[in-house]
Enzyme design. Structure first.
Site, PDB file in Angstrom:
ATOM      1  N   ILE A  11       0.833  -1.195   0.000  1.00  0.00           N
ATOM      2  CA  ILE A  11       0.000   0.000   0.000  1.00  0.00           C
ATOM      3  C   ILE A  11       0.871   1.250   0.000  1.00  0.00           C
ATOM      4  O   ILE A  11       0.513   2.280  -0.586  1.00  0.00           O
ATOM      5  CB  ILE A  11      -0.972  -0.013   1.206  1.00  0.00           C
ATOM      6  CG1 ILE A  11      -2.139   0.952   0.969  1.00  0.00           C
ATOM      7  CG2 ILE A  11      -0.264   0.305   2.497  1.00  0.00           C
ATOM      8  CD1 ILE A  11      -3.145   0.447  -0.035  1.00  0.00           C
ATOM      9  N   ALA A  12       2.047   1.174   0.645  1.00  0.00           N
ATOM     10  CA  ALA A  12       2.992   2.281   0.619  1.00  0.00           C
ATOM     11  C   ALA A  12       3.508   2.501  -0.801  1.00  0.00           C
ATOM     12  O   ALA A  12       3.712   3.641  -1.243  1.00  0.00           O
ATOM     13  CB  ALA A  12       4.155   2.017   1.571  1.00  0.00           C
ATOM     14  N   SER A  34      11.579   2.753   7.665  1.00  0.00           N
ATOM     15  CA  SER A  34      11.273   1.360   7.984  1.00  0.00           C
ATOM     16  C   SER A  34      12.056   0.998   9.234  1.00  0.00           C
ATOM     17  O   SER A  34      12.936   1.743   9.671  1.00  0.00           O
ATOM     18  CB  SER A  34      11.667   0.447   6.822  1.00  0.00           C
ATOM     19  OG  SER A  34      11.418  -0.910   7.140  1.00  0.00           O
ATOM     20  N   ARG A  35      11.748  -0.166   9.812  1.00  0.00           N
ATOM     21  CA  ARG A  35      12.505  -0.597  10.982  1.00  0.00           C
ATOM     22  C   ARG A  35      13.876  -1.146  10.595  1.00  0.00           C
ATOM     23  O   ARG A  35      14.715  -1.376  11.459  1.00  0.00           O
ATOM     24  CB  ARG A  35      11.694  -1.634  11.764  1.00  0.00           C
ATOM     25  CG  ARG A  35      10.541  -1.012  12.532  1.00  0.00           C
ATOM     26  CD  ARG A  35       9.657  -2.021  13.211  1.00  0.00           C
ATOM     27  NE  ARG A  35       8.847  -2.757  12.268  1.00  0.00           N
ATOM     28  CZ  ARG A  35       7.831  -3.552  12.619  1.00  0.00           C
ATOM     29  NH1 ARG A  35       7.527  -3.705  13.889  1.00  0.00           N
ATOM     30  NH2 ARG A  35       7.123  -4.195  11.703  1.00  0.00           N
ATOM     31  N   TYR A  56      11.402   4.364  12.636  1.00  0.00           N
ATOM     32  CA  TYR A  56      10.230   5.233  12.559  1.00  0.00           C
ATOM     33  C   TYR A  56      10.527   6.579  13.208  1.00  0.00           C
ATOM     34  O   TYR A  56      10.048   7.626  12.758  1.00  0.00           O
ATOM     35  CB  TYR A  56       9.039   4.574  13.265  1.00  0.00           C
ATOM     36  CG  TYR A  56       8.550   3.291  12.609  1.00  0.00           C
ATOM     37  CD1 TYR A  56       8.872   2.982  11.288  1.00  0.00           C
ATOM     38  CD2 TYR A  56       7.773   2.394  13.326  1.00  0.00           C
ATOM     39  CE1 TYR A  56       8.420   1.814  10.703  1.00  0.00           C
ATOM     40  CE2 TYR A  56       7.312   1.214  12.740  1.00  0.00           C
ATOM     41  CZ  TYR A  56       7.638   0.929  11.429  1.00  0.00           C
ATOM     42  OH  TYR A  56       7.193  -0.228  10.847  1.00  0.00           O
ATOM     43  N   LYS A  95      -6.278   3.121   6.743  1.00  0.00           N
ATOM     44  CA  LYS A  95      -7.372   2.518   7.483  1.00  0.00           C
ATOM     45  C   LYS A  95      -7.039   1.049   7.760  1.00  0.00           C
ATOM     46  O   LYS A  95      -6.227   0.458   7.050  1.00  0.00           O
ATOM     47  CB  LYS A  95      -8.697   2.684   6.715  1.00  0.00           C
ATOM     48  CG  LYS A  95      -8.623   2.303   5.226  1.00  0.00           C
ATOM     49  CD  LYS A  95      -8.924   0.848   5.035  1.00  0.00           C
ATOM     50  CE  LYS A  95      -8.279   0.304   3.802  1.00  0.00           C
ATOM     51  NZ  LYS A  95      -7.615  -0.983   4.041  1.00  0.00           N
TER      52      LYS A  95
END
Length: 326
Positions: A11-12, A34-35, A56, A95
């Site tokens: 989705i990103a 990102s982590r 983050y 969402k």
């Protein structure tokens, strides 16, 4: 507006692709977080983003980003939105906005205190076809809306299945994609249900992979929705009024609708996307920020919190206690 992206999933990628098509409108990508730094760098290279952040916190602190699009797993939305608001960033969050009503209310309150824009990325609300449909309803072209229905389902597989079913990540069909069905009904009625009855199937993860919900609204309108992440279901929807009806072959990505005014010949309305559909929520966010608004008047905090509250009540009726842990 200068955007940062928090998260590097599919989705990103869609969001990044959309912003890259909106450069002439003043939308730009400046950083991604990102982590893992290598994951952020790979995403940055793929989408032409200048800076990659390995946490983050680094993304939220990036001085170039004016706004952050949050595309992390559902269970992380609350802490991620809070992090970005505390860092002074405007936020558009995927969402479902949070996993419960209380969290959603706290975030909107914080945004108002900080004077920052915050909105749930309920992107279908901003599609041109829905602006047209809601205009028809307001003008009474369909008469009094008496009932509506919508279905949305697919088969989650592989790593995607683990993410969408895992309760620790805010999984389950209703919370993950049921917001489309429930949000659609909220758009059509402008109300919260006063009564519901539901049934669901609980899978081996302890989350719902299928549910059907019947709803009644204060206006008298009734609605039926089915949601699944374990079965393929056509994304069809229909709205029935006393003067006419509308059918949407794919309500979740709606570019066309069939209108049937009783006693007249049916016709189609077609309003294709400019890019892929995400552009309309991005434009709304940028317009609100430019106007100094903390919230959208199209998809308001009350709209978002109302949907969250209803999903919470339904899930609570199924005995899903984990959904309400802080």
């Amino acid at each position: 507006m200068k955007w940062g992206i928090l998260g590097t999933g599919s989705i990103a990628g869609k969001f990044a692709d959309t912003v890259n098509h909106m450069r002439q409108e003043g939308e730009t990508l400046v950083c991604v977080g990102s982590r893992k730094l290598e994951t952020a760098r790979a995403f940055a290279d793929q989408w032409g983003i200048a800076e990659a952040c390995g946490s983050y916190e680094d993304l939220a602190a990036n001085a170039q980003a004016e706004a952050v699009y949050i595309a992390t797993p559902n269970s992380l939305h609350y802490e991620n939105v809070r992090l970005c608001l505390e860092a002074g960033k405007h936020v558009l969050c995927e969402k479902p906005f949070t996993i419960n009503e209380k969290q959603a209310g706290q975030l909107y309150q914080l945004a108002e205190e900080k004077g920052l824009f915050l909105m749930e990325a309920f992107w279908i609300r901003f599609l041109p076809i829905y602006e047209k449909l809601l205009e028809m309803i307001r003008q009474g072209q369909l008469g009094r809306i008496q009932c509506a229905r919508s279905d949305y389902g697919f088969i989650a597989q592989g790593a995607r299945k683990d993410r969408k079913f895992n309760s620790d990540l805010g999984g389950g069909a209703l919370l993950d994609i049921g917001v489309y069905n429930i949000g659609f009904m909220h758009m059509i009625t402008g109300e919260e249900p006063e009564f519901f009855d539901s049934s669901c199937h609980i899978n081996e993860y302890g989350t719902d992979d299928y549910s059907t919900i019947l709803m009644k609204y204060p206006s008298g309108c009734t609605a039926a929705i089915s949601t699944s992440i374990g079965m393929e279901m056509p994304r069809r929807a229909a709205v029935f009024g006393t003067k006419g009806m509308v059918e949407l072959e794919d309500f979740q990505k709606a570019e066309t609708m069939t209108v049937k005014i009783y006693g007249e010949e049916e016709y189609q309305v077609s309003l294709p996307f400019d890019i892929n559909g995400f552009e309309y929520q991005i434009r709304e966010a940028s317009k609100c920020v430019a106007g100094g608004h903390c919230f959208s008047k199209v998809w308001t905090p009350n709209d978002c919190v109302g949907v969250m509250k209803f999903m919470e009540n339904v899930r609570k009726s199924w005995g899903m206690k984990f959904a309400f842990e802080e």
